[in-house]
Design a protein around this motif. Sequence first.
Motif, PDB file in Angstrom:
ATOM      1  N   PHE A 106     -34.233  37.730  41.078  1.00  0.00           N
ATOM      2  CA  PHE A 106     -33.837  39.071  40.643  1.00  0.00           C
ATOM      3  C   PHE A 106     -34.279  39.235  39.199  1.00  0.00           C
ATOM      4  CE2 PHE A 106     -30.998  42.115  38.647  1.00  0.00           C
ATOM      5  CZ  PHE A 106     -30.918  43.131  39.585  1.00  0.00           C
ATOM      6  N   ALA A 107     -35.166  40.187  38.965  1.00  0.00           N
ATOM      7  CA  ALA A 107     -35.713  40.395  37.625  1.00  0.00           C
ATOM      8  C   ALA A 107     -34.860  41.393  36.856  1.00  0.00           C
ATOM      9  CB  ALA A 107     -37.147  40.900  37.714  1.00  0.00           C
ATOM     10  N   THR A 108     -34.485  41.035  35.641  1.00  0.00           N
ATOM     11  CA  THR A 108     -33.667  41.914  34.816  1.00  0.00           C
ATOM     12  C   THR A 108     -34.207  41.946  33.391  1.00  0.00           C
ATOM     13  OG1 THR A 108     -31.410  42.297  33.969  1.00  0.00           O
ATOM     14  CG2 THR A 108     -32.067  40.014  34.308  1.00  0.00           C
ATOM     15  N   ILE A 109     -34.121  43.102  32.749  1.00  0.00           N
ATOM     16  CA  ILE A 109     -34.562  43.169  31.355  1.00  0.00           C
ATOM     17  C   ILE A 109     -33.642  42.301  30.503  1.00  0.00           C
ATOM     18  CG2 ILE A 109     -35.598  45.449  31.558  1.00  0.00           C
ATOM     19  CD1 ILE A 109     -33.106  46.587  30.185  1.00  0.00           C
ATOM     20  N   GLY A 110     -34.168  41.835  29.384  1.00  0.00           N
ATOM     21  CA  GLY A 110     -33.369  41.003  28.495  1.00  0.00           C
ATOM     22  C   GLY A 110     -33.030  39.673  29.137  1.00  0.00           C
ATOM     23  N   ASP A 111     -31.763  39.319  29.090  1.00  0.00           N
ATOM     24  CA  ASP A 111     -31.267  38.044  29.607  1.00  0.00           C
ATOM     25  C   ASP A 111     -30.270  38.311  30.731  1.00  0.00           C
ATOM     26  OD1 ASP A 111     -30.810  34.911  28.646  1.00  0.00           O
ATOM     27  OD2 ASP A 111     -29.024  35.809  29.541  1.00  0.00           O
ATOM     28  N   PRO A 112     -30.323  37.566  31.836  1.00  0.00           N
ATOM     29  CA  PRO A 112     -29.430  37.834  32.967  1.00  0.00           C
ATOM     30  C   PRO A 112     -27.955  37.582  32.688  1.00  0.00           C
ATOM     31  CG  PRO A 112     -30.700  35.838  33.345  1.00  0.00           C
ATOM     32  CD  PRO A 112     -31.272  36.489  32.131  1.00  0.00           C
ATOM     33  N   ASN A 113     -27.639  36.936  31.568  1.00  0.00           N
ATOM     34  CA  ASN A 113     -26.244  36.662  31.232  1.00  0.00           C
ATOM     35  C   ASN A 113     -25.735  37.517  30.071  1.00  0.00           C
ATOM     36  OD1 ASN A 113     -25.659  34.495  33.152  1.00  0.00           O
ATOM     37  ND2 ASN A 113     -27.185  33.346  32.000  1.00  0.00           N
ATOM     38  N   VAL A 114     -26.509  38.541  29.698  1.00  0.00           N
ATOM     39  CA  VAL A 114     -26.103  39.430  28.607  1.00  0.00           C
ATOM     40  C   VAL A 114     -26.145  40.875  29.098  1.00  0.00           C
ATOM     41  CG1 VAL A 114     -26.559  40.195  26.247  1.00  0.00           C
ATOM     42  CG2 VAL A 114     -27.018  37.820  26.888  1.00  0.00           C
ATOM     43  N   TYR A 115     -24.991  41.429  29.445  1.00  0.00           N
ATOM     44  CA  TYR A 115     -24.882  42.831  29.886  1.00  0.00           C
ATOM     45  C   TYR A 115     -25.886  43.159  30.994  1.00  0.00           C
ATOM     46  CZ  TYR A 115     -22.274  43.234  25.494  1.00  0.00           C
ATOM     47  OH  TYR A 115     -21.377  43.057  24.468  1.00  0.00           O
ATOM     48  N   SER A 116     -25.967  42.309  31.991  1.00  0.00           N
ATOM     49  CA  SER A 116     -26.992  42.477  33.013  1.00  0.00           C
ATOM     50  C   SER A 116     -26.409  42.901  34.356  1.00  0.00           C
ATOM     51  CB  SER A 116     -27.766  41.166  33.204  1.00  0.00           C
ATOM     52  OG  SER A 116     -28.621  41.228  34.325  1.00  0.00           O
ATOM     53  N   THR A 117     -27.173  43.714  35.091  1.00  0.00           N
ATOM     54  CA  THR A 117     -26.823  44.098  36.454  1.00  0.00           C
ATOM     55  C   THR A 117     -26.733  42.876  37.361  1.00  0.00           C
ATOM     56  OG1 THR A 117     -28.016  46.165  36.121  1.00  0.00           O
ATOM     57  CG2 THR A 117     -27.522  45.571  38.389  1.00  0.00           C
ATOM     58  N   PHE A 118     -27.424  41.809  36.992  1.00  0.00           N
ATOM     59  CA  PHE A 118     -27.432  40.600  37.814  1.00  0.00           C
ATOM     60  C   PHE A 118     -26.025  40.057  38.031  1.00  0.00           C
ATOM     61  CE2 PHE A 118     -27.619  35.945  38.181  1.00  0.00           C
ATOM     62  CZ  PHE A 118     -28.340  35.845  39.363  1.00  0.00           C
ATOM     63  N   THR A 119     -25.181  40.168  37.022  1.00  0.00           N
ATOM     64  CA  THR A 119     -23.808  39.662  37.126  1.00  0.00           C
ATOM     65  C   THR A 119     -23.083  40.289  38.304  1.00  0.00           C
ATOM     66  OG1 THR A 119     -23.698  39.347  34.727  1.00  0.00           O
ATOM     67  CG2 THR A 119     -21.600  39.465  35.916  1.00  0.00           C
ATOM     68  N   TYR A 120     -23.196  41.613  38.454  1.00  0.00           N
ATOM     69  CA  TYR A 120     -22.494  42.320  39.517  1.00  0.00           C
ATOM     70  C   TYR A 120     -23.099  42.010  40.882  1.00  0.00           C
ATOM     71  CZ  TYR A 120     -21.416  44.738  35.194  1.00  0.00           C
ATOM     72  OH  TYR A 120     -21.069  45.015  33.900  1.00  0.00           O
ATOM     73  N   LEU A 121     -24.417  41.819  40.908  1.00  0.00           N
ATOM     74  CA  LEU A 121     -25.066  41.462  42.163  1.00  0.00           C
ATOM     75  C   LEU A 121     -24.589  40.098  42.647  1.00  0.00           C
ATOM     76  CD1 LEU A 121     -27.190  41.972  44.369  1.00  0.00           C
ATOM     77  CD2 LEU A 121     -28.856  40.855  42.873  1.00  0.00           C
ATOM     78  N   ALA A 122     -24.538  39.128  41.745  1.00  0.00           N
ATOM     79  CA  ALA A 122     -24.095  37.786  42.119  1.00  0.00           C
ATOM     80  C   ALA A 122     -22.657  37.797  42.635  1.00  0.00           C
ATOM     81  CB  ALA A 122     -24.235  36.845  40.927  1.00  0.00           C
ATOM     82  N   GLN A 123     -21.802  38.570  41.987  1.00  0.00           N
ATOM     83  CA  GLN A 123     -20.407  38.668  42.433  1.00  0.00           C
ATOM     84  C   GLN A 123     -20.307  39.320  43.807  1.00  0.00           C
ATOM     85  OE1 GLN A 123     -18.548  40.843  39.247  1.00  0.00           O
ATOM     86  NE2 GLN A 123     -18.484  39.082  37.871  1.00  0.00           N
TER      87      GLN A 123
END
Length: 251
Positions: A106-123
Amino acid sequence: MLTPRLTGVGMGPGDPELVTVKAVRVLREAAVVVVPVLDSGETGRAEATVLHHLDGPDGPDGTAAKVERVVFALNEREDRSRREAAWDAAGARVAELLREHGSVAFATIGDPNVYSTFTYLAQTLAPLVPGLLVETVPGITAMQDLAARSGTVLAEGTEPLTLVPVTAGSEVLRDALAGPGTVVAYKFGRLAEQVAAALRETGRDGGAVWGSALGLPDEQIRPAGHPLTGPLPYLSTLIAPATRTRRGGKL
C-alpha cells in the motif's frame, strides 16, 4: 499456506527521487500495489511516484499493470458515516486482493506511520484476513523535505521537536508555539489565517517557513519572515524553528 502480507510503503512528499531503495524493491516485488485515490479519479502523489518507479525510466516495462486504484475518503472529516463506509469498502477490496495474491503493498505519501491512511486500512483488515502480517517501510516526510529545501534546522541539542496537525484546531498549534523547540504544522491550508495569527501572537512569525507541493512543478516555498496568507493548499507544511542565539547553545 503462505502468510498474507500487507506492507505500507512510504513514498515521500512527492519528489520521486525521495524514495528509499527498499521502498522501490518492495513495490516491484509485491504482487499488487494499492494506491489510495479520491472519488474524482485524479492521479495522486503516491500513485504518481509509484508509476514513476514501476513503469518509468528505471522500472521494468509493464509492471504498472499491477497497480490497483482504491477509493478512500482521504479528506473527509465532517461526514463520519461516509468516511467509515469508504474505509470498509476499501478494506473489503484489499482483503480480496490479499486472498487472491497473498502480498499487497500500500503506497502512501510521506511515512505510513505518520498521519497515514494506511493505519486505518490495517485496522480494518485485521478482522477480515486471519493471520495477516502487517509491515511498513519508512518514508521521507514533508517536514524533512521542507527543512532541506529551505535550509532550516529542525532540532539541535536538547531541543524538542513538536509535530501538530492543525486539523486539531489552531489552539493546539498556539500551545505548541508557546513552548520551547521547533514546531511543525501539517494540514493547515484551510486555516492559514489562524495559523498566521498564532505565529504573531507567540512571536514565532519571523523565522517560520512554509511549503507546499515540494519537489513538484507547482512547488511553493515561502522563506522566513514572508507573510503567511491564505487560502493555501490543504497539504501545506510549516516549520517554526526554535530560537538559537549561539553555536551549541542548546547542548
